[in-house]
Design a protein around this motif. Structure first.
Motif, mmCIF file in Angstrom:
data_model
loop_
_atom_site.group_PDB
_atom_site.id
_atom_site.type_symbol
_atom_site.label_atom_id
_atom_site.label_comp_id
_atom_site.label_asym_id
_atom_site.label_seq_id
_atom_site.Cartn_x
_atom_site.Cartn_y
_atom_site.Cartn_z
ATOM 1 N N UNK A 189 48.139 42.397 24.835
ATOM 2 C CA UNK A 189 47.744 40.941 25.643
ATOM 3 C C UNK A 189 46.277 41.419 26.375
ATOM 4 N N UNK A 190 46.294 42.561 26.894
ATOM 5 C CA UNK A 190 45.182 42.896 27.732
ATOM 6 C C UNK A 190 44.014 43.332 26.659
ATOM 7 N N UNK A 191 44.371 43.871 25.716
ATOM 8 C CA UNK A 191 43.380 44.323 24.529
ATOM 9 C C UNK A 191 42.866 42.988 24.032
ATOM 10 N N UNK A 197 45.512 36.582 32.642
ATOM 11 C CA UNK A 197 46.660 37.049 31.801
ATOM 12 C C UNK A 197 48.076 36.374 32.418
ATOM 13 N N UNK A 198 48.120 36.125 33.766
ATOM 14 C CA UNK A 198 49.159 35.329 34.158
ATOM 15 C C UNK A 198 49.276 34.238 33.592
ATOM 16 N N UNK A 199 48.059 33.256 33.428
ATOM 17 C CA UNK A 199 48.383 32.017 32.962
ATOM 18 C C UNK A 199 48.739 32.085 31.220
ATOM 19 N N UNK A 200 48.243 33.268 30.418
ATOM 20 C CA UNK A 200 48.793 33.351 29.060
ATOM 21 C C UNK A 200 50.238 33.429 28.880
ATOM 22 N N UNK A 201 50.791 34.246 30.007
ATOM 23 C CA UNK A 201 51.969 34.527 29.957
ATOM 24 C C UNK A 201 53.080 33.664 30.522
ATOM 25 N N UNK A 214 50.527 39.443 43.415
ATOM 26 C CA UNK A 214 49.807 40.691 44.316
ATOM 27 C C UNK A 214 48.643 41.271 43.418
ATOM 28 N N UNK A 215 47.507 41.289 43.880
ATOM 29 C CA UNK A 215 46.362 41.990 43.071
ATOM 30 C C UNK A 215 46.364 43.382 43.207
ATOM 31 N N UNK A 216 46.262 43.944 42.241
ATOM 32 C CA UNK A 216 46.263 45.622 42.154
ATOM 33 C C UNK A 216 44.812 45.993 42.662
ATOM 34 N N UNK A 217 45.013 47.043 43.371
ATOM 35 C CA UNK A 217 43.617 47.692 43.762
ATOM 36 C C UNK A 217 42.848 48.446 42.538
#
Length: 170
Positions: free
Chosen positions: A26-28, A165-169, A1-4
């Protein structure tokens, strides 16, 4: 689900917030490494066709986004060059930089507004709250970039970041 994405524009300051389902480290990384940026930076239909990153205070990121979507009409084939100059970096917590429009040689545009930006990567319920605070010289400069569609562009860019990020994880 995409966050707003939360968007708040007041005077010459634009604040954007969004929660990503990944740890701050990871976001960094996604913001600090060329191999990640090439996969998600820019709105849908645009691709990074040039990307050099010297990720350190005093370093820079020089990139080109090229529209590769024929459905975007006059934008198809258009290049948009940018350059960021890093001022402060706190591993996994903060990136402070000045963001400019530029040309392919890295010369900064004096016609387009620059922004002093701070990215904060906060741990939030096992995820990351990304806070982007951008300060423009004037309220008119902020209005210029908002009128160019920056809010939609950032929304699509951060959607692509979420997908990366989903792909990397996996």
């Amino acid at each position: 689900m995409t966050q707003a994405m939360m968007v708040k524009a007041e005077g010459n300051v634009l604040t954007l917030e969004r929660v990503f389902n990944a740890p701050p480290s990871l976001v960094f990384q996604a913001f600090s490494q060329a191999e990640h940026l090439k996969h998600w930076w820019g709105p849908r239909g645009w691709a990074i066709t040039h990307c050099t990153v010297d990720f350190r205070p005093g370093g820079s990121w020089h990139y080109c986004m090229t529209c590769q979507d024929k459905e975007q009409g006059d934008f198809y084939g258009m290049e948009s060059w940018g350059k960021s100059l890093y001022k402060e970096i706190v591993e996994n917590e903060k990136i402070v930089y000045t963001d400019y429009f530029s040309d392919k040689d890295g010369n900064l545009s004096e016609e387009m507004p620059a922004t002093d930006a701070t990215l904060l990567f906060e741990s939030y319920e096992g995820k990351t709250k990304l806070i982007n605070i951008s300060i423009y010289d004037t309220a008119e400069s902020l209005k210029t970039v908002l009128d160019m569609g920056m809010e939609q562009g950032v929304t699509e860019t951060w959607d692509r970041l979420d997908e990366r990020l989903a792909e990397i994880q996996k």
